[in-house]
Scaffold this motif. Structure first.
Motif, PDB file in Angstrom:
ATOM      1  N   UNK A 210       0.836  -1.201   0.000  1.00 62.46           N
ATOM      2  CA  UNK A 210       0.000   0.000   0.000  1.00 62.46           C
ATOM      3  C   UNK A 210       0.876   1.259   0.000  1.00 62.46           C
ATOM      4  N   UNK A 211       1.883   1.270   0.867  1.00 56.78           N
ATOM      5  CA  UNK A 211       2.769   2.433   0.932  1.00 56.78           C
ATOM      6  C   UNK A 211       3.554   2.593  -0.373  1.00 56.78           C
ATOM      7  N   UNK A 212       4.000   1.483  -0.930  1.00 56.14           N
ATOM      8  CA  UNK A 212       4.739   1.527  -2.196  1.00 56.14           C
ATOM      9  C   UNK A 212       3.878   2.111  -3.306  1.00 56.14           C
ATOM     10  N   UNK A 213       2.639   1.627  -3.429  1.00 54.96           N
ATOM     11  CA  UNK A 213       1.779   2.074  -4.519  1.00 54.96           C
ATOM     12  C   UNK A 213       1.432   3.555  -4.407  1.00 54.96           C
ATOM     13  N   UNK A 214       1.452   4.096  -3.183  1.00 56.33           N
ATOM     14  CA  UNK A 214       1.114   5.505  -2.969  1.00 56.33           C
ATOM     15  C   UNK A 214       2.340   6.412  -2.974  1.00 56.33           C
ATOM     16  N   UNK A 215       3.519   5.842  -3.103  1.00 56.33           N
ATOM     17  CA  UNK A 215       4.756   6.624  -3.043  1.00 56.33           C
ATOM     18  C   UNK A 215       4.875   7.488  -4.302  1.00 56.33           C
ATOM     19  N   UNK A 216       5.103   8.779  -4.118  1.00 54.79           N
ATOM     20  CA  UNK A 216       5.205   9.697  -5.250  1.00 54.79           C
ATOM     21  C   UNK A 216       6.363   9.323  -6.174  1.00 54.79           C
ATOM     22  N   UNK A 217       7.456   8.827  -5.603  1.00 60.43           N
ATOM     23  CA  UNK A 217       8.590   8.431  -6.434  1.00 60.43           C
ATOM     24  C   UNK A 217       8.230   7.246  -7.328  1.00 60.43           C
ATOM     25  N   UNK A 218       7.460   6.294  -6.783  1.00 57.14           N
ATOM     26  CA  UNK A 218       7.026   5.167  -7.610  1.00 57.14           C
ATOM     27  C   UNK A 218       6.092   5.630  -8.721  1.00 57.14           C
ATOM     28  N   UNK A 219       5.147   6.475  -8.391  1.00 59.77           N
ATOM     29  CA  UNK A 219       4.200   6.935  -9.398  1.00 59.77           C
ATOM     30  C   UNK A 219       4.911   7.690 -10.514  1.00 59.77           C
ATOM     31  N   UNK A 220       5.921   8.499 -10.139  1.00 64.19           N
ATOM     32  CA  UNK A 220       6.682   9.233 -11.157  1.00 64.19           C
ATOM     33  C   UNK A 220       7.503   8.277 -12.015  1.00 64.19           C
ATOM     34  N   UNK A 221       8.107   7.255 -11.388  1.00 57.96           N
ATOM     35  CA  UNK A 221       8.912   6.289 -12.138  1.00 57.96           C
ATOM     36  C   UNK A 221       8.052   5.491 -13.099  1.00 57.96           C
ATOM     37  N   UNK A 222       6.884   5.083 -12.648  1.00 61.06           N
ATOM     38  CA  UNK A 222       5.991   4.309 -13.517  1.00 61.06           C
ATOM     39  C   UNK A 222       5.552   5.144 -14.714  1.00 61.06           C
ATOM     40  N   UNK A 223       5.167   6.403 -14.452  1.00 62.85           N
ATOM     41  CA  UNK A 223       4.723   7.275 -15.539  1.00 62.85           C
ATOM     42  C   UNK A 223       5.833   7.488 -16.560  1.00 62.85           C
ATOM     43  N   UNK A 224       7.044   7.769 -16.074  1.00 63.39           N
ATOM     44  CA  UNK A 224       8.163   8.021 -16.984  1.00 63.39           C
ATOM     45  C   UNK A 224       8.512   6.782 -17.802  1.00 63.39           C
ATOM     46  N   UNK A 225       8.424   5.609 -17.168  1.00 59.06           N
ATOM     47  CA  UNK A 225       8.817   4.375 -17.864  1.00 59.06           C
ATOM     48  C   UNK A 225       7.806   3.952 -18.928  1.00 59.06           C
ATOM     49  N   UNK A 226       6.580   4.517 -18.869  1.00 56.47           N
ATOM     50  CA  UNK A 226       5.536   4.089 -19.787  1.00 56.47           C
ATOM     51  C   UNK A 226       5.124   5.201 -20.751  1.00 56.47           C
ATOM     52  N   UNK A 227       6.020   6.172 -20.956  1.00 59.07           N
ATOM     53  CA  UNK A 227       5.717   7.242 -21.905  1.00 59.07           C
ATOM     54  C   UNK A 227       5.495   6.704 -23.317  1.00 59.07           C
ATOM     55  N   UNK A 228       6.183   5.602 -23.641  1.00 62.59           N
ATOM     56  CA  UNK A 228       6.061   5.016 -24.979  1.00 62.59           C
ATOM     57  C   UNK A 228       5.182   3.765 -24.990  1.00 62.59           C
ATOM     58  N   UNK A 229       4.379   3.585 -23.954  1.00 60.68           N
ATOM     59  CA  UNK A 229       3.473   2.447 -23.921  1.00 60.68           C
ATOM     60  C   UNK A 229       3.624   1.617 -22.659  1.00 60.68           C
ATOM     61  N   UNK A 230       2.578   0.871 -22.335  1.00 60.25           N
ATOM     62  CA  UNK A 230       2.586   0.037 -21.135  1.00 60.25           C
ATOM     63  C   UNK A 230       3.661  -1.030 -21.231  1.00 60.25           C
ATOM     64  N   UNK A 231       4.304  -1.293 -20.095  1.00 63.90           N
ATOM     65  CA  UNK A 231       5.344  -2.320 -20.067  1.00 63.90           C
ATOM     66  C   UNK A 231       4.753  -3.716 -19.962  1.00 63.90           C
ATOM     67  N   UNK A 232       3.683  -3.869 -19.187  1.00 62.53           N
ATOM     68  CA  UNK A 232       3.131  -5.192 -18.920  1.00 62.53           C
ATOM     69  C   UNK A 232       1.874  -5.449 -19.741  1.00 62.53           C
ATOM     70  N   UNK A 233       1.681  -6.705 -20.091  1.00 59.62           N
ATOM     71  CA  UNK A 233       0.424  -7.091 -20.733  1.00 59.62           C
ATOM     72  C   UNK A 233      -0.698  -6.961 -19.702  1.00 59.62           C
ATOM     73  N   UNK A 234      -1.935  -6.988 -20.175  1.00 61.61           N
ATOM     74  CA  UNK A 234      -3.064  -6.949 -19.266  1.00 61.61           C
ATOM     75  C   UNK A 234      -3.023  -8.170 -18.348  1.00 61.61           C
TER      76      UNK A 234
END
Length: 251
Positions: A210-234
């Motif tokens: 829960x704390x990890x998913x709400x961490x601003x650093x994680x949210x920023x890293x996820x957004x930056x890593x997926x600028x060119x598309x989702x990394x994981x399949x559904x």
């Protein structure tokens, strides 16, 4: 001068320790026949573990899913110097008269195992040193997670773990134990990351994620890593909570 040499030596040891792990790992999942899981545990505890050691296999840990009512499985990891060492160890084990006797005795009322899944793995360059990790007293809750990426996105996922996720897991109380990808030539090798982490217990695990998913650093890293598309399949994350068997070296 002596202190300088000691400092240089320590630096060199650190550099050596940072070199990638080149061992070959094997993930094995045994699907026991109905009513045979306890007998399978007995065979491992009383025979197989010692024979694996005799024939040079490094045993990392033996686990069962915390919810094992339907899967009836035993999960474990082994390590070898390379593929030649793996083949030689398995041949010597299977040819061992003590193994043949133990197998015959344990299966006189029927085979214990319906199916075995085996996956060969290499450690990622950001995996912690992979070793047996016993814990005095209470055992931990382990979590085996497997991610399936979209085509071409595994390097991006590895970069996200290397640069962000692993450190954030530690920040929020999760223990990084090992990160692997399947060796080349296996099914889905180029889209799969699998790893093992540990928690104190279920409540600690839930709080950490829960704390990890709400961490601003994680949210920023996820957004930056997926600028060119989702990394994981559904539905590309598979998580299995594990308890160590009483004969597991890692607990």
């Amino acid at each position: 001068m002596k202190s300088i040499l000691l400092t240089l030596a320590a630096t060199m040891l650190t550099l050596v320790a940072a070199v990638g792990d080149d061992k070959l790992y094997e993930l094995r999942v045994y699907h026991a026949n109905p009513g045979k899981l306890d007998a399978l545990h007995d065979r491992f505890q009383n025979h197989t573990v010692a024979l694996f050691e005799k024939h040079g296999m490094t045993q990392l840990g033996y686990f069962v899913p915390t919810d094992n009512t339907e899967s009836n499985t035993l999960v474990y990891w082994l390590a070898f110097d390379d593929e030649d060492a793996r083949k030689a160890a398995w041949k010597a084990f299977r040819d061992d008269p003590d193994w043949k006797d133990a197998y015959a005795e344990s299966t006189k009322d029927g085979k214990l195992v319906a199916k075995i899944d085996s996956t060969l793995l290499k450690a990622t360059d950001y995996s912690p040193a992979i070793a047996v990790l016993p814990k005095p007293g209470d055992t931990r809750l382990f979590e085996w997670r497997t991610y399936t990426t979209n085509d071409g996105k595994l390097p991006n996922l590895n970069a996200r773990f290397r640069d962000h996720t692993c450190a954030l897991f530690e920040k929020h109380g999760m223990e990084n134990l090992a990160y692997w990808t399947p060796t080349a030539g296996q099914d889905d090798a180029d889209v799969t990351l699998t790893y093992l982490i540990a928690h104190d217990d279920q409540s600690a695990r839930d709080a950490s994620f829960k704390a990890f998913s709400q961490d601003n650093d994680w949210q920023a890293a996820r957004t930056a890593s997926e600028e060119d598309g989702r990394l994981l399949v559904k539905k590309g994350v598979d998580a299995v909570l594990l308890s160590p068997a009483n004969y597991s070296p890692t607990r």
